[in-house]
Write an enzyme that holds these catalytic residues in place. Structure first.
Site, mmCIF file in Angstrom:
data_model
loop_
_atom_site.group_PDB
_atom_site.id
_atom_site.type_symbol
_atom_site.label_atom_id
_atom_site.label_comp_id
_atom_site.label_asym_id
_atom_site.label_seq_id
_atom_site.Cartn_x
_atom_site.Cartn_y
_atom_site.Cartn_z
ATOM 1 N N VAL A 1 1.033 -0.917 -0.054
ATOM 2 C CA VAL A 1 0.202 0.295 -0.086
ATOM 3 C C VAL A 1 0.839 1.296 0.380
ATOM 4 N N ALA B 1 -13.407 12.267 4.147
ATOM 5 C CA ALA B 1 -13.179 13.123 5.193
ATOM 6 C C ALA B 1 -11.111 12.375 5.089
ATOM 7 N N SER C 1 -4.082 14.678 -13.591
ATOM 8 C CA SER C 1 -3.817 13.718 -13.034
ATOM 9 C C SER C 1 -4.436 12.096 -12.477
ATOM 10 N N TYR D 1 -4.566 18.303 -11.029
ATOM 11 C CA TYR D 1 -4.632 16.869 -9.881
ATOM 12 C C TYR D 1 -5.579 16.069 -11.208
ATOM 13 N N ASP E 1 9.191 7.045 -2.111
ATOM 14 C CA ASP E 1 8.731 8.835 -2.895
ATOM 15 C C ASP E 1 8.805 7.694 -4.471
HETATM 16 C C1 LIG Z 1 -21.100 24.562 -8.058
HETATM 17 C C2 LIG Z 1 -20.674 24.480 -6.632
HETATM 18 C C3 LIG Z 1 -19.664 22.714 -7.419
HETATM 19 C C4 LIG Z 1 -18.427 22.157 -6.746
HETATM 20 C C5 LIG Z 1 -18.145 21.352 -7.647
HETATM 21 C C6 LIG Z 1 -17.078 20.273 -6.607
HETATM 22 C C7 LIG Z 1 -17.162 19.209 -7.045
HETATM 23 C C8 LIG Z 1 -15.734 19.078 -6.358
HETATM 24 C C9 LIG Z 1 -15.580 17.216 -5.997
HETATM 25 C C10 LIG Z 1 -13.903 16.672 -5.843
HETATM 26 C C11 LIG Z 1 -14.501 15.465 -5.026
HETATM 27 C C12 LIG Z 1 -13.057 14.887 -4.996
HETATM 28 C C13 LIG Z 1 -11.809 15.558 -4.636
HETATM 29 C C14 LIG Z 1 -10.639 14.557 -3.763
HETATM 30 O O1 LIG Z 1 -10.254 14.144 -5.034
HETATM 31 C C15 LIG Z 1 -9.425 15.201 -3.085
HETATM 32 C C16 LIG Z 1 -9.261 16.494 -3.959
HETATM 33 O O2 LIG Z 1 -9.206 16.801 -4.683
HETATM 34 S S1 LIG Z 1 -9.326 18.101 -1.808
HETATM 35 C C17 LIG Z 1 -9.182 19.621 -3.027
HETATM 36 C C18 LIG Z 1 -10.178 19.776 -3.970
HETATM 37 N N1 LIG Z 1 -9.810 21.027 -4.289
HETATM 38 C C19 LIG Z 1 -11.065 22.312 -5.155
HETATM 39 O O3 LIG Z 1 -12.319 21.604 -4.329
HETATM 40 C C20 LIG Z 1 -10.485 22.860 -4.888
HETATM 41 C C21 LIG Z 1 -10.639 23.899 -4.120
HETATM 42 N N2 LIG Z 1 -10.514 25.836 -4.239
HETATM 43 C C22 LIG Z 1 -9.471 26.610 -3.473
HETATM 44 O O4 LIG Z 1 -8.412 25.526 -3.104
HETATM 45 C C23 LIG Z 1 -8.815 27.275 -4.480
HETATM 46 O O5 LIG Z 1 -10.420 28.353 -4.587
HETATM 47 C C24 LIG Z 1 -7.883 28.271 -4.746
HETATM 48 C C25 LIG Z 1 -8.058 27.571 -6.784
HETATM 49 C C26 LIG Z 1 -6.946 27.970 -4.434
HETATM 50 C C27 LIG Z 1 -8.610 29.101 -5.100
HETATM 51 O O6 LIG Z 1 -8.085 29.888 -4.597
HETATM 52 P P1 LIG Z 1 -8.396 31.874 -4.653
HETATM 53 O O7 LIG Z 1 -8.395 31.615 -3.254
HETATM 54 O O8 LIG Z 1 -7.549 32.182 -5.908
HETATM 55 O O9 LIG Z 1 -10.181 32.073 -4.984
HETATM 56 P P2 LIG Z 1 -11.012 31.408 -3.456
HETATM 57 O O10 LIG Z 1 -10.873 30.592 -2.816
HETATM 58 O O11 LIG Z 1 -12.195 32.454 -3.820
HETATM 59 O O12 LIG Z 1 -12.373 30.867 -5.373
HETATM 60 C C28 LIG Z 1 -12.823 31.802 -6.074
HETATM 61 C C29 LIG Z 1 -14.548 31.559 -6.130
HETATM 62 O O13 LIG Z 1 -13.849 30.133 -6.625
HETATM 63 C C30 LIG Z 1 -15.022 29.117 -5.618
HETATM 64 N N3 LIG Z 1 -14.124 27.677 -5.697
HETATM 65 C C31 LIG Z 1 -13.312 27.486 -5.514
HETATM 66 N N4 LIG Z 1 -13.385 25.852 -6.362
HETATM 67 C C32 LIG Z 1 -14.199 25.585 -6.434
HETATM 68 C C33 LIG Z 1 -14.642 24.023 -6.703
HETATM 69 N N5 LIG Z 1 -13.602 23.165 -6.502
HETATM 70 N N6 LIG Z 1 -15.471 24.647 -6.759
HETATM 71 C C34 LIG Z 1 -16.495 25.253 -7.232
HETATM 72 N N7 LIG Z 1 -16.237 26.584 -6.949
HETATM 73 C C35 LIG Z 1 -15.127 26.567 -6.652
HETATM 74 C C36 LIG Z 1 -14.938 29.811 -4.780
HETATM 75 O O14 LIG Z 1 -16.637 29.173 -4.013
HETATM 76 C C37 LIG Z 1 -14.645 31.169 -4.903
HETATM 77 O O15 LIG Z 1 -16.613 31.215 -4.938
HETATM 78 P P3 LIG Z 1 -16.950 32.682 -4.721
HETATM 79 O O16 LIG Z 1 -16.965 33.972 -5.670
HETATM 80 O O17 LIG Z 1 -18.832 32.575 -5.229
HETATM 81 O O18 LIG Z 1 -17.076 33.205 -2.781
HETATM 82 N N1 LIG Z 2 -9.319 12.349 0.386
HETATM 83 C C1 LIG Z 2 -10.634 12.770 -0.526
HETATM 84 O O1 LIG Z 2 -11.732 13.634 -0.653
HETATM 85 C C2 LIG Z 2 -10.245 12.343 -2.007
HETATM 86 C C3 LIG Z 2 -10.848 11.923 -3.019
HETATM 87 C C4 LIG Z 2 -10.467 11.083 -4.567
HETATM 88 C C5 LIG Z 2 -9.323 10.611 -4.160
HETATM 89 N N2 LIG Z 2 -8.291 10.926 -3.448
HETATM 90 C C6 LIG Z 2 -6.986 9.967 -3.649
HETATM 91 O O2 LIG Z 2 -7.109 9.282 -2.554
HETATM 92 C C7 LIG Z 2 -5.317 8.913 -2.029
HETATM 93 C C8 LIG Z 2 -5.107 9.608 -0.437
HETATM 94 O O3 LIG Z 2 -5.201 10.223 -0.695
HETATM 95 P P1 LIG Z 2 -5.824 11.175 1.351
HETATM 96 O O4 LIG Z 2 -7.231 11.629 1.250
HETATM 97 O O5 LIG Z 2 -5.511 9.833 1.983
HETATM 98 O O6 LIG Z 2 -4.844 12.285 0.973
HETATM 99 P P2 LIG Z 2 -3.634 12.153 2.417
HETATM 100 O O7 LIG Z 2 -2.912 13.543 2.498
HETATM 101 O O8 LIG Z 2 -4.601 11.896 3.218
HETATM 102 O O9 LIG Z 2 -2.411 10.471 2.202
HETATM 103 C C9 LIG Z 2 -1.966 10.899 1.390
HETATM 104 C C10 LIG Z 2 -0.860 10.030 1.871
HETATM 105 O O10 LIG Z 2 0.377 9.972 0.204
HETATM 106 C C11 LIG Z 2 1.753 10.195 0.397
HETATM 107 N N3 LIG Z 2 2.860 10.483 -0.246
HETATM 108 C C12 LIG Z 2 2.341 11.922 -1.169
HETATM 109 N N4 LIG Z 2 3.419 12.253 -2.107
HETATM 110 C C13 LIG Z 2 4.014 10.745 -1.985
HETATM 111 C C14 LIG Z 2 5.055 9.771 -2.358
HETATM 112 N N5 LIG Z 2 5.629 10.379 -3.901
HETATM 113 N N6 LIG Z 2 5.817 8.888 -2.189
HETATM 114 C C15 LIG Z 2 4.939 8.419 -1.751
HETATM 115 N N7 LIG Z 2 3.419 8.739 -0.940
HETATM 116 C C16 LIG Z 2 3.803 9.506 -1.726
HETATM 117 C C17 LIG Z 2 1.386 11.243 1.913
HETATM 118 O O11 LIG Z 2 2.593 11.547 2.936
HETATM 119 C C18 LIG Z 2 0.768 11.155 2.614
HETATM 120 O O12 LIG Z 2 0.418 9.959 3.656
HETATM 121 C C19 LIG Z 2 -5.061 10.164 -3.002
HETATM 122 O O13 LIG Z 2 -4.190 9.331 -4.313
HETATM 123 C C20 LIG Z 2 -5.547 11.023 -2.991
HETATM 124 O O14 LIG Z 2 -5.443 11.588 -4.425
HETATM 125 C C21 LIG Z 2 -8.529 11.067 -1.918
#
Ligand SMILES: CCCCCCCCCCCCC[C@@H](O)CC(=O)SCCNC(=O)CCNC(=O)[C@H](O)C(C)(C)COP(=O)(O)OP(=O)(O)OC[C@H]1O[C@@H](n2cnc3c(N)ncnc32)[C@H](O)[C@@H]1OP(=O)(O)O
Ligand SMILES: NC(=O)c1ccc[n+]([C@@H]2O[C@H](COP(=O)([O-])OP(=O)(O)OC[C@H]3O[C@@H](n4cnc5c(N)ncnc54)[C@H](O)[C@@H]3O)[C@@H](O)[C@H]2O)c1
Length: 261
Positions: A16, A203, A172, A169, A75
């Site tokens: 894993v 979460a 990828s 992301y 890594d």
């Molecule tokens: C209408 C709602 C639609 C929602 C759809 C979202 C679907 C997401 C599903 C994801 C599930 C799996 C995730 C999993 O794989 C694990 C992860 O990847 S966890 C990380 C997920 N990342 C995000 O969702 C990105 C979140 N956004 C940010 O981090 C920041 O916004 C950033 C891109 C860094 C930009 O930051 P900045 O400060 O420049 O802007 P703001 O944060 O103020 O955002 C500006 C406005 O855009 C809206 N916004 C930003 N990101 C999203 C998003 N992902 N979905 C919808 N809207 C988004 C934000 O709310 C602000 O809106 P407003 O101006 O109305 O306040």
């Molecule tokens: N949390 C979510 O909502 C969510 C949703 C969809 C997919 N995923 C995917 O599930 C997987 C696990 O995510 P998570 O939420 O547990 O995140 P997490 O950040 O809790 O765990 C990720 C782990 O990967 C390790 N890692 C990062 N880079 C590495 C590298 N180069 N080599 C070896 N290990 C490395 C980190 O040290 C960490 O322990 C990720 O691939 C993420 O993209 C997460």
């Protein structure tokens, strides 16, 4: 007391990656509970060791010895260290891993208009190239030893529908799906199954970085009304690792509470 699960994986060695946190840690715990010996790998070696201590067996906090587990620091995005990981696992357990779960992953979120090349490169290197390297090394070991196996790659629902702020992301994770489907086509003849799991919002520390207003937006969109737990993903991984999924390969299994069904 945890309910006793069927020991579907009692003869399995499971590698894993990303085992030091979140989904990878939950997967490691679940596979061990079903009898697997677990090779827990993480970039953070100490975190991988903490996971091993949760698994039971020698030196664990659980004190319920069952099989040997081991922690590895690697890594996955570096070819040399990914290959060395498979060599170390085989040297430690005297066999290749029959179950390989690639959970290692990162985010570097930014809107396309502002995303740096470095943020693109880093996410592709870990999330896509890392799975290429681990899948290739594991498949080579299994094929050369004539062993069957189950490879499970963690993609994301974002790989299917995209997500604001995640061009790197999403690309990828979409790539992981295509890589896994292709590996399934090539490796089926060797008795190696390859499947993708596509979690929704789960979460973990990864999602703790998401702005609350975005989390609130998305949660309202989830038909089941709440984020998932890492154990929800581990349930599906355990199924795909076991012979209960023996005729499933090339699949993409969504674990999303219905988000973007
Ligand atoms: C209408 C709602 C639609 C929602 C759809 C979202 C679907 C997401 C599903 C994801 C599930 C799996 C995730 C999993 O794989 C694990 C992860 O990847 S966890 C990380 C997920 N990342 C995000 O969702 C990105 C979140 N956004 C940010 O981090 C920041 O916004 C950033 C891109 C860094 C930009 O930051 P900045 O400060 O420049 O802007 P703001 O944060 O103020 O955002 C500006 C406005 O855009 C809206 N916004 C930003 N990101 C999203 C998003 N992902 N979905 C919808 N809207 C988004 C934000 O709310 C602000 O809106 P407003 O101006 O109305 O306040
Ligand atoms: N949390 C979510 O909502 C969510 C949703 C969809 C997919 N995923 C995917 O599930 C997987 C696990 O995510 P998570 O939420 O547990 O995140 P997490 O950040 O809790 O765990 C990720 C782990 O990967 C390790 N890692 C990062 N880079 C590495 C590298 N180069 N080599 C070896 N290990 C490395 C980190 O040290 C960490 O322990 C990720 O691939 C993420 O993209 C997460």
């Amino acid at each position: 007391m945890a309910t006793q699960l069927p020991l579907r994986l009692r003869s399995a060695l499971a590698l894993v990656t990303g085992a030091g946190s979140g989904i990878g840690r939950a997967v490691s715990v679940r596979l061990a509970r079903e009898g697997a010996a677990v090779a827990a790998c993480d970039l953070d070696g100490a975190a991988a060791q903490e996971t091993v201590q949760l698994l039971g067996g020698p030196g664990s906090k659980e004190g319920t010895p069952r099989g040997n587990h081991a922690a590895f620091q690697a890594d996955v995005s570096e070819a040399r260290t990914a290959r060395r990981l498979l060599e170390q696992v085989q040297a430690c357990f005297s066999c290749p891993p029959s179950v390989v779960v690639s959970c290692a992953g990162i985010t570097r979120d930014e809107f396309l208009l502002h995303m740096s090349e470095d943020d693109w490169d880093k996410v592709i290197a870990v999330n896509l190239k890392g799975i290429f390297l681990v899948t290739q090394a594991a498949a080579q070991a299994l094929v050369s030893s004539g062993c069957h196996g189950s490879i499970i790659n963690i993609s994301s629902i974002v790989g299917k529908v995209g997500n604001m702020g995640q061009t790197n992301y999403a690309a990828s994770k979409a790539g992981v799906i295509g890589l896994t489907q292709t590996a399934a086509r090539e490796l089926g003849r060797h008795g190696i199954r390859c499947n993708s799991v596509l979690p929704g919002f789960i979460a973990t520390p990864m999602t703790q970085k998401v702005p609350q207003k975005v989390l609130d937006k998305v949660t309202r969109m989830i038909p089941m009304g709440h984020l998932g737990d890492p154990e929800d993903v581990a349930d599906v991984v355990a199924f795909l690792a076991s012979e209960d999924s023996g005729y499933i390969t090339g699949a993409s299994v969504e674990v999303t509470g219905g988000l973007f069904m």
